[in-house]
Design a protein around this motif. Sequence first.
Motif, PDB file in Angstrom:
ATOM      1  N   SER A  46       0.836  -1.199   0.000  1.00  0.00           N
ATOM      2  CA  SER A  46       0.000   0.000   0.000  1.00  0.00           C
ATOM      3  C   SER A  46       0.872   1.251   0.000  1.00  0.00           C
ATOM      4  CB  SER A  46      -0.928   0.011   1.224  1.00  0.00           C
ATOM      5  OG  SER A  46      -0.189   0.016   2.422  1.00  0.00           O
ATOM      6  N   LYS A  47       0.337   2.304  -0.586  1.00  0.00           N
ATOM      7  CA  LYS A  47       1.053   3.574  -0.637  1.00  0.00           C
ATOM      8  C   LYS A  47       0.031   4.698  -0.787  1.00  0.00           C
ATOM      9  CE  LYS A  47       1.716   3.340  -5.659  1.00  0.00           C
ATOM     10  NZ  LYS A  47       2.684   3.359  -6.777  1.00  0.00           N
ATOM     11  N   THR A  48       0.504   5.920  -0.659  1.00  0.00           N
ATOM     12  CA  THR A  48      -0.372   7.074  -0.846  1.00  0.00           C
ATOM     13  C   THR A  48      -0.852   7.117  -2.296  1.00  0.00           C
ATOM     14  OG1 THR A  48       0.853   8.318   0.821  1.00  0.00           O
ATOM     15  CG2 THR A  48      -0.550   9.586  -0.679  1.00  0.00           C
ATOM     16  N   PRO A  49      -2.156   7.286  -2.529  1.00  0.00           N
ATOM     17  CA  PRO A  49      -2.652   7.289  -3.913  1.00  0.00           C
ATOM     18  C   PRO A  49      -2.135   8.494  -4.695  1.00  0.00           C
ATOM     19  CG  PRO A  49      -4.449   7.079  -2.320  1.00  0.00           C
ATOM     20  CD  PRO A  49      -3.233   7.455  -1.555  1.00  0.00           C
ATOM     21  N   LYS A  50      -2.019   8.304  -5.989  1.00  0.00           N
ATOM     22  CA  LYS A  50      -1.724   9.443  -6.855  1.00  0.00           C
ATOM     23  C   LYS A  50      -2.942  10.370  -6.883  1.00  0.00           C
ATOM     24  CE  LYS A  50       1.027   6.592 -10.036  1.00  0.00           C
ATOM     25  NZ  LYS A  50       1.062   6.035 -11.425  1.00  0.00           N
ATOM     26  N   VAL A  51      -2.685  11.644  -6.994  1.00  0.00           N
ATOM     27  CA  VAL A  51      -3.785  12.592  -7.185  1.00  0.00           C
ATOM     28  C   VAL A  51      -4.279  12.449  -8.623  1.00  0.00           C
ATOM     29  CG1 VAL A  51      -4.458  15.027  -7.200  1.00  0.00           C
ATOM     30  CG2 VAL A  51      -2.827  14.175  -5.487  1.00  0.00           C
ATOM     31  N   PRO A  52      -5.573  12.301  -8.839  1.00  0.00           N
ATOM     32  CA  PRO A  52      -6.075  12.123 -10.215  1.00  0.00           C
ATOM     33  C   PRO A  52      -6.119  13.442 -10.987  1.00  0.00           C
ATOM     34  CG  PRO A  52      -7.897  12.079  -8.679  1.00  0.00           C
ATOM     35  CD  PRO A  52      -6.642  12.156  -7.839  1.00  0.00           C
ATOM     36  N   TYR A  53      -4.941  13.937 -11.304  1.00  0.00           N
ATOM     37  CA  TYR A  53      -4.862  15.166 -12.103  1.00  0.00           C
ATOM     38  C   TYR A  53      -5.437  14.926 -13.498  1.00  0.00           C
ATOM     39  CZ  TYR A  53      -1.513  16.952  -8.624  1.00  0.00           C
ATOM     40  OH  TYR A  53      -0.909  17.378  -7.474  1.00  0.00           O
ATOM     41  N   LYS A  54      -5.732  16.004 -14.194  1.00  0.00           N
ATOM     42  CA  LYS A  54      -6.104  15.942 -15.603  1.00  0.00           C
ATOM     43  C   LYS A  54      -5.366  17.053 -16.340  1.00  0.00           C
ATOM     44  CE  LYS A  54     -10.620  13.818 -14.798  1.00  0.00           C
ATOM     45  NZ  LYS A  54     -12.090  13.925 -14.957  1.00  0.00           N
ATOM     46  N   GLU A  55      -5.329  16.947 -17.660  1.00  0.00           N
ATOM     47  CA  GLU A  55      -4.619  17.936 -18.474  1.00  0.00           C
ATOM     48  C   GLU A  55      -5.602  18.637 -19.406  1.00  0.00           C
ATOM     49  OE1 GLU A  55      -1.424  16.018 -20.525  1.00  0.00           O
ATOM     50  OE2 GLU A  55      -0.765  14.874 -18.762  1.00  0.00           O
ATOM     51  N   THR A  56      -5.343  19.915 -19.659  1.00  0.00           N
ATOM     52  CA  THR A  56      -6.165  20.660 -20.615  1.00  0.00           C
ATOM     53  C   THR A  56      -5.330  21.807 -21.178  1.00  0.00           C
ATOM     54  OG1 THR A  56      -8.341  21.642 -20.976  1.00  0.00           O
ATOM     55  CG2 THR A  56      -7.177  22.305 -18.976  1.00  0.00           C
ATOM     56  N   VAL A  57      -5.942  22.637 -22.032  1.00  0.00           N
ATOM     57  CA  VAL A  57      -5.252  23.795 -22.617  1.00  0.00           C
ATOM     58  C   VAL A  57      -6.001  25.064 -22.240  1.00  0.00           C
ATOM     59  CG1 VAL A  57      -4.303  22.482 -24.531  1.00  0.00           C
ATOM     60  CG2 VAL A  57      -6.543  23.573 -24.785  1.00  0.00           C
ATOM     61  N   THR A  58      -5.296  26.192 -22.309  1.00  0.00           N
ATOM     62  CA  THR A  58      -5.912  27.480 -21.956  1.00  0.00           C
ATOM     63  C   THR A  58      -5.922  28.461 -23.128  1.00  0.00           C
ATOM     64  OG1 THR A  58      -3.771  28.244 -21.122  1.00  0.00           O
ATOM     65  CG2 THR A  58      -5.288  27.251 -19.538  1.00  0.00           C
ATOM     66  N   ALA A  59      -5.375  28.049 -24.283  1.00  0.00           N
ATOM     67  CA  ALA A  59      -5.352  28.927 -25.460  1.00  0.00           C
ATOM     68  C   ALA A  59      -5.524  28.064 -26.709  1.00  0.00           C
ATOM     69  CB  ALA A  59      -4.037  29.703 -25.520  1.00  0.00           C
ATOM     70  N   ALA A  60      -5.712  28.745 -27.840  1.00  0.00           N
ATOM     71  CA  ALA A  60      -5.837  28.029 -29.123  1.00  0.00           C
ATOM     72  C   ALA A  60      -4.474  27.960 -29.805  1.00  0.00           C
ATOM     73  CB  ALA A  60      -6.844  28.731 -30.022  1.00  0.00           C
TER      74      ALA A  60
END
Length: 687
Positions: free
Chosen positions: A467-481
């Motif tokens: 057992s270990k500390t879970p990963k944070v469920p990050y996500k990725e996105t963009v802020t410009a075109a």
Amino acid sequence: MEEYTTDAIRNIALVGHGSSGKTTLVEAMLFLSKAISRRGKVDEGSATTDFDQEETRRQISLSMAMAPLEWKQTKLNLIDTPGYTDFVGEVRSGLRVCELAAVVLDAAAGVEIGSELVWGYADDESLPRAVIVNKMDRENADFDKTLAQLGEVFDAHFLPLLLPIGSQSDFRGVVNVLERKAYLSAESKSSEVPAEMVDQVDELYAQVVEAAVEADEELMMKYFDDEEITAEEIANGLRVVIGNGDWVPVLASAGGTEDMVGLGAFLDLLVSIVPSPAGRTFEARGATGTEELAVSDASPLAALIFKTMADPYVGKISYFKIFGGQLAAGDTVYDATTEESERFTQLYLTRGNEQIAVDVLHAGDIGAVTKVEDAMTGDTLCSKNHTLLLRGPLFAEPLFSVAISPMSKADTAKMGTTLTRMCEEDPTLKWRQDPTTRETILSGMGDAHVATAVRRMMSRFKVGLESKTPKVPYKETVTAAATSQYRHKKQSGGAGQFAEVHVRVEPTRRDSGFDYVWEVYGGHISTSFRPSIEKGVKQVLTQGILVGFPIVDVRCAVTDGKEHPVDSKDIAFQIAGREAFKEAFREAHPVLLEPVYLYTITVPGEYAGSVMSDLNTRRGRVQGMTQEGSKVVITAEAPLAEMQAYATSLRALTQARGLYAMTYVRYDVVPSHLAQSVIARIKATEG
């Protein structure tokens, strides 16, 4: 064990702070009543109700356990519950099926946080209470001080019924106020009240009589007419006012002493004043709505499964309480929750891990059955001709999580089944596969709770786990075109591959997912290749680009491209679409998103400042603060990344007096000054 009808049954849950002596007191009562032949000890790992391997190792109770005994033609179903706050689910289960919550206090420590918490749980079940001031032989034990503290902490009318004679090393017996007799040995042999206590006992006896006559108008008239009221009438009246919650009896004890002084008188009093299930009612949801029924053999069958245990040898053990009707070995019952019929080949009483076969159980009694594989905690057993649904125990949502992984391929095959069995046994445990981090997450009420569950799986079911500390469920996105184009060309003799794709990547509104747009005009790319490009882009969405987390809230527009009449094919446009999207994504100011939760934190007023300061260090945004009696309720939004071990931290900040619940709110952009360190840390961890 003999057969007992409803009026001769007493269901009592012993609850309280850890180390208040609940298990030792239960052990002494079992021994004195001859339910067991040898008196076990917690520190030796031989206590009847601490039979689990983890309990003997830690020398604390981790699970609720039954301990039925017989005393004066009465059956006492004692329910020994854990005192450690992580195992609240076990306490909740026990309180759901008893008629009295006996709050056990350490006479030297007084009212502790665990005492306050279980008092609140009993409030949730609208249960009458008794208080047991235990360990009267301990150094610094003080009955009067504890009694005064009870009045300061709890809004209730306390009625001392069993007083200590002496305390600490001078503790030598008890006085039964109801009888005005002293008991200086374990047996129920009475003697005169010590002279120095006579005035106190007489004053309390008058108070006891006044409390008892509140239950009955005839008794009240006899009292005002100065007629004699018998001890039996007083006991009957007390049973009513205690059952109504009007008065809370207080009993002194020292269950840990070798000679068990006063314990017989203690048991006598429990038989006299604890309400029986007879005359009580229960609510159940039937075909025509909610029904209020009497706890009686004559009522329709209604039994609640309040706990299940997963035994690797016996199979599933289901503990139930009969609210209405009766059950006999060989009966077929209907599980109104699963809508399946089950045949009970044998009924049991359990005393620790001992199973005692019985032929019949009456309304109000508690029993167990094995190998009912589909039944779960909270299920109702009834007649198919009169279906009823009972409310199950009140369980809190888990707050602390770890990521677990198998140690070997063999463990991989067993892990899922074992997790399911453990979560069936303890509904405050939950497990899931996180689609974002691709980890197996086990959640519980705290670090000790989850660690105990993992150790049990390893020892009981022989599954190797890490057992270990879970990963944070990050996500990725963009802020410009941003735009990009990619040409895929491969020629190695024979048929080649060719595709050129131009794309524009831009952000969309939050939580909108992925939007794929076709803006190709003039036939530069055949529409037959439209799904090929989309397939290539979607491969990237699940894998991520920054650090491997899913990409969300983006639009990918295919604006132009080229194809070859011979070499263009599906795989070529998949590759070109994928690579074009990657290049555009990197130019569109990509960011990490992190999950944000709303935390509702309840703490005593004196800790509010410390909790608020701590939230500020966790990037928390306080939304509000309200006063509820002596408690303060703080609502705040905070990122999960900063709150993964909050259950442990809050316990330390508030001396275990703080509680909280959490609800998912949204994903927010990780601040730029933190994002780079997060990305670097993740890349370093994953090598």
